[in-house]
Scaffold this active site. Structure first.
Site, PDB file in Angstrom:
ATOM      1  NE  ARG A 151     -10.504   3.084  -0.147  1.00  0.00           N
ATOM      2  CZ  ARG A 151     -11.606   2.963   0.583  1.00  0.00           C
ATOM      3  NH1 ARG A 151     -11.838   1.874   1.284  1.00  0.00           N
ATOM      4  NH2 ARG A 151     -12.498   3.920   0.611  1.00  0.00           N
ATOM      5  CE1 TYR A 195      -3.990   1.961   0.071  1.00  0.00           C
ATOM      6  CE2 TYR A 195      -3.261   2.855   2.174  1.00  0.00           C
ATOM      7  CZ  TYR A 195      -4.132   2.872   1.098  1.00  0.00           C
ATOM      8  OH  TYR A 195      -5.145   3.801   1.060  1.00  0.00           O
ATOM      9  CD1 TRP A 225     -11.437   9.769   0.322  1.00  0.00           C
ATOM     10  CD2 TRP A 225     -10.215  10.962   1.776  1.00  0.00           C
ATOM     11  NE1 TRP A 225     -11.654   9.251   1.570  1.00  0.00           N
ATOM     12  CE2 TRP A 225     -10.907   9.950   2.480  1.00  0.00           C
ATOM     13  CE3 TRP A 225      -9.387  11.827   2.480  1.00  0.00           C
ATOM     14  CZ2 TRP A 225     -10.796   9.788   3.866  1.00  0.00           C
ATOM     15  CZ3 TRP A 225      -9.264  11.661   3.857  1.00  0.00           C
ATOM     16  CH2 TRP A 225      -9.964  10.651   4.532  1.00  0.00           C
TER      17      TRP A 225
HETATM   18  N1  LIG Z   1     -12.062  -0.499  -3.936  1.00  0.00           N
HETATM   19  C1  LIG Z   1     -10.631  -0.460  -3.831  1.00  0.00           C
HETATM   20  C2  LIG Z   1     -10.181   0.967  -4.053  1.00  0.00           C
HETATM   21  C3  LIG Z   1      -8.667   1.045  -4.123  1.00  0.00           C
HETATM   22  C4  LIG Z   1      -8.203   2.480  -4.270  1.00  0.00           C
HETATM   23  O1  LIG Z   1      -8.997   3.387  -4.596  1.00  0.00           O
HETATM   24  N2  LIG Z   1      -6.900   2.680  -4.081  1.00  0.00           N
HETATM   25  C5  LIG Z   1      -6.327   3.995  -4.177  1.00  0.00           C
HETATM   26  C6  LIG Z   1      -5.658   4.393  -2.855  1.00  0.00           C
HETATM   27  S1  LIG Z   1      -6.829   4.426  -1.540  1.00  0.00           S
HETATM   28  C7  LIG Z   1      -5.240   3.986  -5.242  1.00  0.00           C
HETATM   29  O2  LIG Z   1      -4.665   2.968  -5.538  1.00  0.00           O
HETATM   30  N3  LIG Z   1      -4.956   5.166  -5.777  1.00  0.00           N
HETATM   31  C8  LIG Z   1      -3.876   5.370  -6.729  1.00  0.00           C
HETATM   32  C9  LIG Z   1      -4.352   5.345  -8.142  1.00  0.00           C
HETATM   33  O3  LIG Z   1      -5.541   5.049  -8.399  1.00  0.00           O
HETATM   34  O4  LIG Z   1      -3.524   5.625  -9.000  1.00  0.00           O
HETATM   35  C10 LIG Z   1     -10.203  -0.991  -2.449  1.00  0.00           C
HETATM   36  O5  LIG Z   1     -10.971  -0.848  -1.489  1.00  0.00           O
HETATM   37  O6  LIG Z   1      -9.115  -1.579  -2.355  1.00  0.00           O
END
Ligand SMILES: N[C@@H](CCC(=O)N[C@@H](CS)C(=O)NCC(=O)O)C(=O)O
Length: 206
Positions: free
Chosen positions: A21, A15, A111
Protein backbone atom coordinates in the site's frame (compact mmCIF):
# COMPACT_ATOMS: atom_id res chain seq x y z
CA UNK A 1 16.02 10.03 -4.46
CA UNK A 2 15.38 7.79 -1.49
CA UNK A 3 17.50 9.01 1.37
CA UNK A 4 17.04 6.70 4.30
CA UNK A 5 19.89 8.24 6.25
CA UNK A 6 18.87 11.87 5.99
CA UNK A 7 16.93 13.13 8.99
CA UNK A 8 16.12 16.47 7.38
CA UNK A 9 13.93 15.27 4.56
CA UNK A 10 10.40 16.73 4.66
CA UNK A 11 8.68 13.39 4.16
CA UNK A 12 9.07 10.14 6.07
CA UNK A 13 6.97 7.38 4.54
CA UNK A 14 6.71 4.44 6.92
CA UNK A 15 5.62 1.03 5.68
CA UNK A 16 6.73 -2.59 5.59
CA UNK A 17 9.51 -3.90 3.38
CA UNK A 18 7.27 -4.52 0.40
CA UNK A 19 5.45 -2.60 -2.36
CA UNK A 20 1.92 -3.08 -1.00
CA UNK A 21 0.00 0.00 0.00
CA UNK A 22 2.98 2.37 -0.08
CA UNK A 23 4.11 1.76 -3.62
CA UNK A 24 1.73 4.20 -5.29
CA UNK A 25 3.12 7.03 -3.14
CA UNK A 26 6.66 5.86 -3.86
CA UNK A 27 5.90 5.91 -7.62
CA UNK A 28 4.57 9.47 -7.43
CA UNK A 29 7.56 10.64 -5.39
CA UNK A 30 9.95 8.91 -7.78
CA UNK A 31 8.32 10.40 -10.88
CA UNK A 32 8.41 13.91 -9.43
CA UNK A 33 11.88 13.39 -7.99
CA UNK A 34 10.68 14.45 -4.55
CA UNK A 35 13.17 13.26 -1.92
CA UNK A 36 11.72 11.20 0.92
CA UNK A 37 12.75 8.89 3.70
CA UNK A 38 11.65 5.39 2.70
CA UNK A 39 11.31 3.88 6.16
CA UNK A 40 10.68 0.11 6.12
CA UNK A 41 9.60 -1.64 9.32
CA UNK A 42 10.72 -5.25 9.71
CA UNK A 43 7.90 -7.65 10.62
CA UNK A 44 9.84 -8.82 13.69
CA UNK A 45 9.77 -5.24 15.05
CA UNK A 46 6.13 -4.60 14.18
CA UNK A 47 4.42 -5.97 17.34
CA UNK A 48 6.28 -3.52 19.55
CA UNK A 49 5.86 -0.57 17.16
CA UNK A 50 2.24 -1.21 16.17
CA UNK A 51 0.54 0.52 19.17
CA UNK A 52 2.32 3.79 18.41
CA UNK A 53 0.71 4.28 14.97
CA UNK A 54 -2.71 5.73 14.10
CA UNK A 55 -5.19 2.83 13.87
CA UNK A 56 -2.13 0.61 14.49
CA UNK A 57 -1.56 0.19 10.76
CA UNK A 58 0.81 1.29 8.03
CA UNK A 59 1.50 3.18 5.80
CA UNK A 60 1.91 6.39 7.75
CA UNK A 61 3.41 9.60 6.44
CA UNK A 62 5.21 11.91 8.83
CA UNK A 63 5.09 15.45 7.50
CA UNK A 64 5.50 18.79 9.34
CA UNK A 65 4.96 17.08 12.69
CA UNK A 66 1.72 15.46 11.51
CA UNK A 67 1.10 11.73 11.15
CA UNK A 68 -1.05 11.05 8.10
CA UNK A 69 -2.53 7.58 7.64
CA UNK A 70 -4.51 5.88 4.85
CA UNK A 71 -2.53 4.97 1.76
CA UNK A 72 -4.79 6.73 -0.74
CA UNK A 73 -4.96 9.95 1.27
CA UNK A 74 -1.17 9.95 1.39
CA UNK A 75 -0.87 9.22 -2.34
CA UNK A 76 -3.43 11.91 -3.22
CA UNK A 77 -1.48 14.41 -1.10
CA UNK A 78 1.64 13.62 -3.15
CA UNK A 79 -0.25 13.52 -6.47
CA UNK A 80 -1.37 17.10 -5.85
CA UNK A 81 2.16 18.22 -5.04
CA UNK A 82 3.53 16.43 -8.11
CA UNK A 83 0.88 17.81 -10.47
CA UNK A 84 -0.41 14.30 -11.12
CA UNK A 85 -3.89 14.64 -9.61
CA UNK A 86 -5.61 15.80 -12.84
CA UNK A 87 -5.82 19.10 -14.68
CA UNK A 88 -9.33 20.15 -13.66
CA UNK A 89 -11.77 19.34 -10.88
CA UNK A 90 -13.50 16.87 -13.15
CA UNK A 91 -10.24 15.21 -14.15
CA UNK A 92 -9.29 14.98 -10.48
CA UNK A 93 -12.58 13.23 -9.76
CA UNK A 94 -12.08 10.87 -12.70
CA UNK A 95 -8.57 9.99 -11.52
CA UNK A 96 -9.92 9.47 -7.98
CA UNK A 97 -12.63 7.12 -9.29
CA UNK A 98 -10.09 5.09 -11.26
CA UNK A 99 -7.79 4.82 -8.26
CA UNK A 100 -10.69 3.75 -6.02
CA UNK A 101 -11.80 1.18 -8.61
CA UNK A 102 -8.34 -0.34 -8.83
CA UNK A 103 -8.07 -0.26 -5.07
CA UNK A 104 -11.39 -2.09 -4.66
CA UNK A 105 -9.90 -4.99 -6.61
CA UNK A 106 -6.81 -5.15 -4.41
CA UNK A 107 -9.07 -5.25 -1.33
CA UNK A 108 -10.84 -8.33 -2.67
CA UNK A 109 -7.63 -10.35 -2.94
CA UNK A 110 -7.70 -12.89 -0.07
CA UNK A 111 -4.24 -11.96 1.23
CA UNK A 112 -4.79 -13.53 4.65
CA UNK A 113 -6.43 -16.80 3.57
CA UNK A 114 -4.28 -19.56 5.03
CA UNK A 115 -5.90 -22.51 3.25
CA UNK A 116 -3.85 -22.46 0.05
CA UNK A 117 -6.38 -24.41 -2.03
CA UNK A 118 -9.18 -22.08 -0.98
CA UNK A 119 -6.96 -19.06 -1.58
CA UNK A 120 -6.24 -20.20 -5.14
CA UNK A 121 -9.94 -20.81 -5.74
CA UNK A 122 -10.85 -17.32 -4.50
CA UNK A 123 -8.11 -15.71 -6.60
CA UNK A 124 -9.24 -17.64 -9.69
CA UNK A 125 -12.81 -16.47 -9.14
CA UNK A 126 -11.64 -12.89 -8.81
CA UNK A 127 -9.65 -12.98 -12.02
CA UNK A 128 -12.34 -14.86 -13.93
CA UNK A 129 -15.36 -12.85 -12.78
CA UNK A 130 -14.25 -9.43 -11.55
CA UNK A 131 -11.12 -8.65 -13.55
CA UNK A 132 -12.80 -8.66 -17.00
CA UNK A 133 -15.20 -5.96 -15.75
CA UNK A 134 -12.34 -3.91 -14.38
CA UNK A 135 -10.30 -4.22 -17.58
CA UNK A 136 -13.26 -3.22 -19.71
CA UNK A 137 -13.90 -0.21 -17.45
CA UNK A 138 -10.26 0.87 -17.74
CA UNK A 139 -10.28 0.37 -21.52
CA UNK A 140 -13.36 2.58 -21.85
CA UNK A 141 -11.49 5.34 -20.03
CA UNK A 142 -8.35 4.92 -22.08
CA UNK A 143 -10.01 4.66 -25.51
CA UNK A 144 -7.31 5.42 -28.07
CA UNK A 145 -5.53 7.96 -25.87
CA UNK A 146 -2.18 7.76 -24.13
CA UNK A 147 -3.44 8.23 -20.56
CA UNK A 148 -6.47 7.18 -18.56
CA UNK A 149 -7.57 10.75 -17.79
CA UNK A 150 -7.30 13.77 -20.11
CA UNK A 151 -4.11 14.38 -22.05
CA UNK A 152 -1.51 13.88 -19.36
CA UNK A 153 -0.36 11.22 -16.96
CA UNK A 154 -2.08 11.12 -13.57
CA UNK A 155 -1.67 9.02 -10.46
CA UNK A 156 -4.37 6.73 -11.89
CA UNK A 157 -1.93 5.65 -14.63
CA UNK A 158 0.70 5.04 -11.98
CA UNK A 159 -1.70 2.99 -9.88
CA UNK A 160 -2.59 0.89 -12.92
CA UNK A 161 1.14 0.06 -13.18
CA UNK A 162 1.36 -0.76 -9.46
CA UNK A 163 -1.73 -3.00 -9.57
CA UNK A 164 -0.68 -4.59 -12.87
CA UNK A 165 2.64 -5.59 -11.28
CA UNK A 166 0.93 -7.22 -8.31
CA UNK A 167 -1.83 -8.88 -10.34
CA UNK A 168 0.78 -10.26 -12.74
CA UNK A 169 2.32 -12.17 -9.83
CA UNK A 170 -1.07 -13.73 -9.06
CA UNK A 171 -2.03 -14.39 -12.69
CA UNK A 172 0.70 -13.78 -15.26
CA UNK A 173 -0.63 -12.43 -18.56
CA UNK A 174 -4.00 -11.43 -17.08
CA UNK A 175 -4.15 -8.27 -19.27
CA UNK A 176 -2.63 -9.68 -22.43
CA UNK A 177 -5.92 -9.33 -24.31
CA UNK A 178 -5.98 -5.59 -23.56
CA UNK A 179 -3.42 -4.07 -25.95
CA UNK A 180 -4.15 -0.46 -24.97
CA UNK A 181 -3.70 -1.17 -21.28
CA UNK A 182 -0.56 -3.19 -21.98
CA UNK A 183 0.84 -0.27 -23.98
CA UNK A 184 0.03 2.00 -21.05
CA UNK A 185 2.12 -0.24 -18.82
CA UNK A 186 5.07 0.20 -21.19
CA UNK A 187 4.46 3.96 -21.42
CA UNK A 188 4.46 4.38 -17.63
CA UNK A 189 7.33 1.96 -17.09
CA UNK A 190 9.56 3.80 -19.53
CA UNK A 191 9.42 7.10 -17.66
CA UNK A 192 13.12 7.39 -16.79
CA UNK A 193 12.72 8.39 -13.13
CA UNK A 194 10.23 5.59 -12.58
CA UNK A 195 12.28 3.01 -14.47
CA UNK A 196 15.18 3.92 -12.17
CA UNK A 197 13.01 3.50 -9.09
CA UNK A 198 11.72 0.12 -10.25
CA UNK A 199 15.23 -1.07 -10.97
CA UNK A 200 16.70 0.15 -7.67
CA UNK A 201 13.85 -0.53 -5.20
CA UNK A 202 14.16 -3.36 -2.68
CA UNK A 203 12.88 -6.59 -4.22
CA UNK A 204 9.67 -8.07 -2.81
CA UNK A 205 7.00 -10.39 -4.15
CA UNK A 206 4.14 -8.02 -3.32
N1 LIG B 1 -7.03 1.39 4.63
C1 LIG B 1 -5.67 1.34 5.09
C2 LIG B 1 -5.32 -0.10 5.36
C3 LIG B 1 -3.95 -0.21 6.01
C4 LIG B 1 -3.56 -1.65 6.22
O1 LIG B 1 -4.40 -2.57 6.14
N2 LIG B 1 -2.28 -1.86 6.54
C5 LIG B 1 -1.77 -3.18 6.75
C6 LIG B 1 -0.63 -3.49 5.77
S1 LIG B 1 -1.19 -3.41 4.11
C7 LIG B 1 -1.18 -3.27 8.16
O2 LIG B 1 -0.78 -2.28 8.73
N3 LIG B 1 -1.11 -4.49 8.67
C8 LIG B 1 -0.48 -4.78 9.95
C9 LIG B 1 -1.47 -4.85 11.06
O3 LIG B 1 -2.67 -4.56 10.86
O4 LIG B 1 -1.03 -5.21 12.15
C10 LIG B 1 -4.75 1.97 4.03
O5 LIG B 1 -5.08 1.91 2.84
O6 LIG B 1 -3.72 2.55 4.41
Amino acid sequence: MTCSAAGMLPYKLIYFNMRGRAELSRYILACAEIPFQDDRVEWKDWPSLKPSFPLQQLPVLEVEGVELNQSLAIARFFAKEAGLAGNSRLEEAQADALVESLNDFTLLIPWREEDQALKKQKIDELFDCYMPKLLSFLEKHLRDRDWLVGNAMTWADLYWHVCFTTCSVLRPGFASQSPGLSALIDRVGSIPQLARWIQDRPASEF
